[in-house]
Design a protein around this motif. Structure first.
Motif, PDB file in Angstrom:
ATOM      1  N   GLU A  81       0.831  -1.204   0.000  1.00  0.00           N
ATOM      2  CA  GLU A  81       0.000   0.000   0.000  1.00  0.00           C
ATOM      3  C   GLU A  81       0.871   1.262   0.000  1.00  0.00           C
ATOM      4  N   LEU A  82       2.013   1.205   0.672  1.00  0.00           N
ATOM      5  CA  LEU A  82       2.949   2.325   0.619  1.00  0.00           C
ATOM      6  C   LEU A  82       3.490   2.497  -0.800  1.00  0.00           C
ATOM      7  N   SER A  83       3.766   1.393  -1.471  1.00  0.00           N
ATOM      8  CA  SER A  83       4.209   1.462  -2.871  1.00  0.00           C
ATOM      9  C   SER A  83       3.106   2.026  -3.763  1.00  0.00           C
ATOM     10  N   ASP A  84       1.853   1.663  -3.468  1.00  0.00           N
ATOM     11  CA  ASP A  84       0.724   2.227  -4.213  1.00  0.00           C
ATOM     12  C   ASP A  84       0.680   3.745  -4.046  1.00  0.00           C
ATOM     13  N   ALA A  85       0.860   4.203  -2.810  1.00  0.00           N
ATOM     14  CA  ALA A  85       0.822   5.639  -2.543  1.00  0.00           C
ATOM     15  C   ALA A  85       1.942   6.365  -3.286  1.00  0.00           C
ATOM     16  N   ALA A  86       3.124   5.747  -3.330  1.00  0.00           N
ATOM     17  CA  ALA A  86       4.240   6.347  -4.059  1.00  0.00           C
ATOM     18  C   ALA A  86       3.931   6.434  -5.551  1.00  0.00           C
ATOM     19  N   ALA A  87       3.307   5.383  -6.097  1.00  0.00           N
ATOM     20  CA  ALA A  87       2.938   5.382  -7.510  1.00  0.00           C
ATOM     21  C   ALA A  87       1.880   6.442  -7.794  1.00  0.00           C
ATOM     22  N   GLN A 116       4.529   7.443   6.406  1.00  0.00           N
ATOM     23  CA  GLN A 116       5.666   6.728   5.819  1.00  0.00           C
ATOM     24  C   GLN A 116       6.062   7.333   4.478  1.00  0.00           C
ATOM     25  N   LEU A 117       5.065   7.716   3.688  1.00  0.00           N
ATOM     26  CA  LEU A 117       5.347   8.360   2.409  1.00  0.00           C
ATOM     27  C   LEU A 117       6.090   9.677   2.634  1.00  0.00           C
ATOM     28  N   LEU A 118       5.688  10.400   3.664  1.00  0.00           N
ATOM     29  CA  LEU A 118       6.340  11.657   4.028  1.00  0.00           C
ATOM     30  C   LEU A 118       7.837  11.455   4.256  1.00  0.00           C
ATOM     31  N   MET A 119       8.201  10.354   4.892  1.00  0.00           N
ATOM     32  CA  MET A 119       9.597  10.069   5.190  1.00  0.00           C
ATOM     33  C   MET A 119      10.397   9.763   3.926  1.00  0.00           C
ATOM     34  N   ARG A 120       9.744   9.265   2.905  1.00  0.00           N
ATOM     35  CA  ARG A 120      10.448   8.809   1.695  1.00  0.00           C
ATOM     36  C   ARG A 120      10.445   9.821   0.564  1.00  0.00           C
ATOM     37  N   ARG A 121       9.630  10.846   0.671  1.00  0.00           N
ATOM     38  CA  ARG A 121       9.496  11.795  -0.433  1.00  0.00           C
ATOM     39  C   ARG A 121       9.761  13.223   0.069  1.00  0.00           C
ATOM     40  N   PRO A 122      10.974  13.710  -0.100  1.00  0.00           N
ATOM     41  CA  PRO A 122      11.338  15.030   0.440  1.00  0.00           C
ATOM     42  C   PRO A 122      10.570  16.188  -0.180  1.00  0.00           C
ATOM     43  N   TYR A 137      -0.003   0.558  15.015  1.00  0.00           N
ATOM     44  CA  TYR A 137       1.142   0.539  14.113  1.00  0.00           C
ATOM     45  C   TYR A 137       2.312   1.304  14.715  1.00  0.00           C
ATOM     46  N   ASP A 138       3.487   0.907  14.309  1.00  0.00           N
ATOM     47  CA  ASP A 138       4.713   1.525  14.796  1.00  0.00           C
ATOM     48  C   ASP A 138       4.990   2.806  14.018  1.00  0.00           C
ATOM     49  N   PHE A 139       5.032   3.918  14.707  1.00  0.00           N
ATOM     50  CA  PHE A 139       5.343   5.200  14.085  1.00  0.00           C
ATOM     51  C   PHE A 139       6.769   5.649  14.406  1.00  0.00           C
ATOM     52  N   SER A 140       7.603   4.742  14.894  1.00  0.00           N
ATOM     53  CA  SER A 140       8.964   5.112  15.294  1.00  0.00           C
ATOM     54  C   SER A 140       9.835   5.515  14.117  1.00  0.00           C
ATOM     55  N   PHE A 141       9.370   5.240  12.896  1.00  0.00           N
ATOM     56  CA  PHE A 141      10.126   5.643  11.711  1.00  0.00           C
ATOM     57  C   PHE A 141      10.210   7.159  11.581  1.00  0.00           C
ATOM     58  N   LEU A 142       9.358   7.885  12.316  1.00  0.00           N
ATOM     59  CA  LEU A 142       9.372   9.349  12.276  1.00  0.00           C
ATOM     60  C   LEU A 142      10.515   9.875  13.147  1.00  0.00           C
ATOM     61  N   ALA A 143      11.728   9.613  12.719  1.00  0.00           N
ATOM     62  CA  ALA A 143      12.900   9.959  13.513  1.00  0.00           C
ATOM     63  C   ALA A 143      14.022  10.466  12.608  1.00  0.00           C
ATOM     64  N   PRO A 144      14.092  11.771  12.378  1.00  0.00           N
ATOM     65  CA  PRO A 144      13.080  12.746  12.809  1.00  0.00           C
ATOM     66  C   PRO A 144      11.980  12.907  11.772  1.00  0.00           C
TER      67      PRO A 144
END
Length: 217
Positions: A81-87, A116-122, A137-144
């Motif tokens: 689903e994250l890949s879908d959002a990126a597409a 998650q998309l926010l973290m991958r797309r500057p 869900y784990d939101f720890s990827f928001l670092a920072p």
């Protein structure tokens, strides 16, 4: 041309796209709730957010994740689903190459994918996270967390309890250089039923308009 079909990682994806007459309008992508619990791009919260962004002058795209509606593929635990959002963002950008601002908004499961998309797309300059399921869900990827945005939830949310949202907001507040705006609607549930949807939309509208004004000064 509101109804669109575009290529995704697991086959075609079905969406609704509303554009502006100008060539440099900002863009926004709207992400729907969990596919296995009835979430679609036509969810009432997603639908209202979509049109709110459009009324503010955005070119807006919402779409069905894989396996939902006419979108091909099968549910993939959030990874696909994250890949879908990126597409979908790629598709939106391909039609709006002069856009100066790019936003992502998500509701519930869609909020998790959106962050998650926010973290991958500057290129994403702002976000709206509605009823983020911080308990599931784990939101720890928001670092920072790379950008400022709005987190909004209901104080009577039994799906994603407010205390978990508060903990997420506090964690993000500890990071320098960004501003996380947190709004909580008293007595509102996870889905903003009854009259609470209007109140939530009003807060989203006010926040995004303020950010757009600040960016044009």
């Amino acid at each position: 041309m509101p109804e669109v079909i575009f290529p995704g990682p697991a086959g075609r994806l079905e969406g609704r796209y509303h554009s502006q007459p100008g060539k440099d309008a900002p863009i926004a992508i709207i992400l729907h709730p969990h596919p296995q619990f009835g979430g679609t791009m036509n969810n009432r919260v997603v639908h209202r957010i979509h049109y709110t962004f459009h009324e503010m002058g955005f070119n807006v795209l919402r779409f069905n994740f894989r396996g939902v509606g006419r979108s091909q593929g099968e549910y993939d635990q959030g990874v696909g689903e994250l890949s879908d959002a990126a597409a979908a963002l790629d598709y939106l950008q391909s039609m709006n190459q002069n856009a100066k601002h790019c936003w992502v908004a998500g509701f519930s499961f869609g909020a998790w994918i959106g962050m998650q998309l926010l973290m991958r797309r500057p290129e994403i300059t702002g976000f709206v996270s509605v009823s983020p399921p911080a308990n599931m869900y784990d939101f720890s990827f928001l670092a920072p967390c790379p950008n400022s945005g709005l987190i909004i939830n209901g104080a009577a949310d039994r799906v994603a309890p407010p205390e978990d949202t508060h903990a997420l907001v506090e964690k993000l507040h500890d990071q320098k250089g960004i501003t996380i705006t947190h709004e909580e609607l008293e007595n509102a549930d996870h889905f903003f039923k009854n009259d609470y949807l209007d109140g939530m939309i009003a807060k989203v509208d006010a926040y995004v308009r303020r950010r757009l004004t600040e960016n044009t000064r």
